[in-house]
Design an enzyme around this catalytic site. Structure first.
Site, PDB file in Angstrom:
ATOM      1  N   GLY A   1      -5.905   2.240  -0.674  1.00 17.68           N
ATOM      2  CA  GLY A   1      -7.216   1.603  -0.718  1.00 17.68           C
ATOM      3  C   GLY A   1      -7.144   0.221  -0.094  1.00 17.68           C
ATOM      4  O   GLY A   1      -6.068  -0.386  -0.073  1.00 17.68           O
TER       5      GLY A   1
ATOM      6  N   GLN B   1      -9.481  -8.512   1.645  1.00 11.24           N
ATOM      7  CA  GLN B   1      -8.045  -8.480   1.973  1.00 11.24           C
ATOM      8  C   GLN B   1      -7.774  -8.687   3.456  1.00 11.24           C
ATOM      9  O   GLN B   1      -6.661  -9.029   3.848  1.00 11.24           O
ATOM     10  CB  GLN B   1      -7.427  -7.140   1.532  1.00 11.24           C
ATOM     11  CG  GLN B   1      -7.429  -6.955   0.028  1.00 11.24           C
ATOM     12  CD  GLN B   1      -6.757  -5.652  -0.362  1.00 11.24           C
ATOM     13  OE1 GLN B   1      -7.385  -4.623  -0.368  1.00 11.24           O
ATOM     14  NE2 GLN B   1      -5.473  -5.715  -0.662  1.00 11.24           N
TER      15      GLN B   1
ATOM     16  N   CYS C   1      -0.427  -3.725  -4.896  1.00  8.64           N
ATOM     17  CA  CYS C   1      -1.518  -4.206  -4.052  1.00  8.64           C
ATOM     18  C   CYS C   1      -0.935  -4.817  -2.779  1.00  8.64           C
ATOM     19  O   CYS C   1       0.039  -5.563  -2.852  1.00  8.64           O
ATOM     20  CB  CYS C   1      -2.315  -5.262  -4.821  1.00  8.64           C
ATOM     21  SG  CYS C   1      -3.680  -5.946  -3.904  1.00  8.64           S
ATOM     22  N   LEU C   2      -1.540  -4.492  -1.639  1.00 11.65           N
ATOM     23  CA  LEU C   2      -1.044  -5.038  -0.369  1.00 11.65           C
ATOM     24  C   LEU C   2      -1.166  -6.566  -0.331  1.00 11.65           C
ATOM     25  O   LEU C   2      -0.450  -7.221   0.406  1.00 11.65           O
ATOM     26  CB  LEU C   2      -1.817  -4.420   0.811  1.00 11.65           C
ATOM     27  CG  LEU C   2      -1.631  -2.898   1.002  1.00 11.65           C
ATOM     28  CD1 LEU C   2      -2.594  -2.370   2.048  1.00 11.65           C
ATOM     29  CD2 LEU C   2      -0.197  -2.568   1.381  1.00 11.65           C
TER      30      LEU C   2
ATOM     31  N   HIS D   1      -9.811  -0.765  -8.800  1.00 14.82           N
ATOM     32  CA  HIS D   1      -8.934  -1.822  -8.272  1.00 14.82           C
ATOM     33  C   HIS D   1      -9.595  -2.470  -7.046  1.00 14.82           C
ATOM     34  O   HIS D   1      -9.611  -3.700  -6.922  1.00 14.82           O
ATOM     35  CB  HIS D   1      -7.580  -1.194  -7.911  1.00 14.82           C
ATOM     36  CG  HIS D   1      -6.608  -2.103  -7.219  1.00 14.82           C
ATOM     37  ND1 HIS D   1      -5.372  -2.412  -7.748  1.00 14.82           N
ATOM     38  CD2 HIS D   1      -6.656  -2.764  -6.027  1.00 14.82           C
ATOM     39  CE1 HIS D   1      -4.728  -3.226  -6.921  1.00 14.82           C
ATOM     40  NE2 HIS D   1      -5.475  -3.440  -5.865  1.00 14.82           N
ATOM     41  N   GLU D   2     -10.175  -1.626  -6.168  1.00 14.80           N
ATOM     42  CA  GLU D   2     -10.789  -2.159  -4.945  1.00 14.80           C
ATOM     43  C   GLU D   2     -12.084  -2.913  -5.247  1.00 14.80           C
ATOM     44  O   GLU D   2     -12.355  -3.957  -4.650  1.00 14.80           O
ATOM     45  CB  GLU D   2     -11.060  -1.033  -3.938  1.00 14.80           C
ATOM     46  CG  GLU D   2      -9.834  -0.252  -3.486  1.00 14.80           C
ATOM     47  CD  GLU D   2      -8.666  -1.106  -3.042  1.00 14.80           C
ATOM     48  OE1 GLU D   2      -8.886  -2.221  -2.541  1.00 14.80           O
ATOM     49  OE2 GLU D   2      -7.507  -0.675  -3.224  1.00 14.80           O
TER      50      GLU D   2
ATOM     51  N   HIS E   1     -11.420  -6.331  -6.203  1.00 13.36           N
ATOM     52  CA  HIS E   1     -11.202  -7.222  -5.049  1.00 13.36           C
ATOM     53  C   HIS E   1     -12.525  -7.848  -4.585  1.00 13.36           C
ATOM     54  O   HIS E   1     -12.564  -9.003  -4.173  1.00 13.36           O
ATOM     55  CB  HIS E   1     -10.600  -6.447  -3.869  1.00 13.36           C
ATOM     56  CG  HIS E   1      -9.103  -6.347  -3.903  1.00 13.36           C
ATOM     57  ND1 HIS E   1      -8.275  -7.454  -3.892  1.00 13.36           N
ATOM     58  CD2 HIS E   1      -8.272  -5.273  -3.914  1.00 13.36           C
ATOM     59  CE1 HIS E   1      -7.006  -7.050  -3.908  1.00 13.36           C
ATOM     60  NE2 HIS E   1      -6.980  -5.736  -3.926  1.00 13.36           N
TER      61      HIS E   1
END
Ligand code: NI
Length: 174
Positions: free
Chosen positions: A46, A51, A96-97, A138-139, A142
């Site tokens: 995702g 991000q 997470c990236l 989670h996204e 963000h």
């Protein structure tokens, strides 16, 4: 299409509340396609717009992509809105990236129902459970300036922040 650099914490853009998309035009479609390329390139399941440094409410998700099968089943979520969530919870080990090399067990509602606009601006409705539900939550976090490490105790979060600062310093030395 392009692969974009991913911002990592403590970049302030990651802490901002992202704005709704008002028109789905060529620029948004290009952004969505670039986000998808970037997510696949970095082996994420995702990715949210903040991000890559764009503070709007756009998410790409694909929990089915696997290297061995090469199957891709992306979902594009624009202005997602959770309308229902289960009382029953699930725990997944999340990463997470934007928080490199850190994982933690996070508890979230097991099932969600959401409304969103797709890449063509069409209203869609989705029921998600399991990993997909966790990934979408989670996204969406963000988009609201929340990282998964924000759910941890202050003590654990401080240890992680110190670790990340050290790693950033080391990167600057090279
Ligand atoms: Ni993330």
């Amino acid at each position: 299409m392009a692969i974009l650099p991913i911002l990592t914490t403590p970049n302030p853009i990651l802490k901002k509340v992202a704005k709704d998309v008002t028109t789905i035009d060529d620029a948004i479609c290009e952004q969505v396609d670039n986000m998808l390329d970037t997510m696949y390139h970095d082996n994420g399941i995702g990715l949210a717009a903040p991000q890559i440094g764009i503070s709007n409410r756009v998410i790409v998700v694909d929990i089915e992509q696997t290297e061995e099968h090469g199957t891709k089943n992306p979902i594009f979520l624009i202005n997602p809105n959770i309308v229902w969530q289960s009382g029953e919870m699930n725990i997944y080990e999340e990463g997470c990236l934007s928080v490199p090399n850190i994982t933690a067990s996070i508890e979230r509602p097991k099932e969600i129902k959401l409304e969103y606009l797709d890449r063509n601006g069409k209203e869609q409705f989705l029921e998600a459970n399991g990993l997909l539900a966790t990934c979408i939550q989670h996204e969406i976090d963000h988009l609201n300036g929340i990282l998964f490490i924000d759910y941890l105790s202050k003590l654990k979060r401080n240890i992680i922040t110190k670790k990340l600062k050290k790693m950033t310093k080391q990167k600057e030395l090279i």
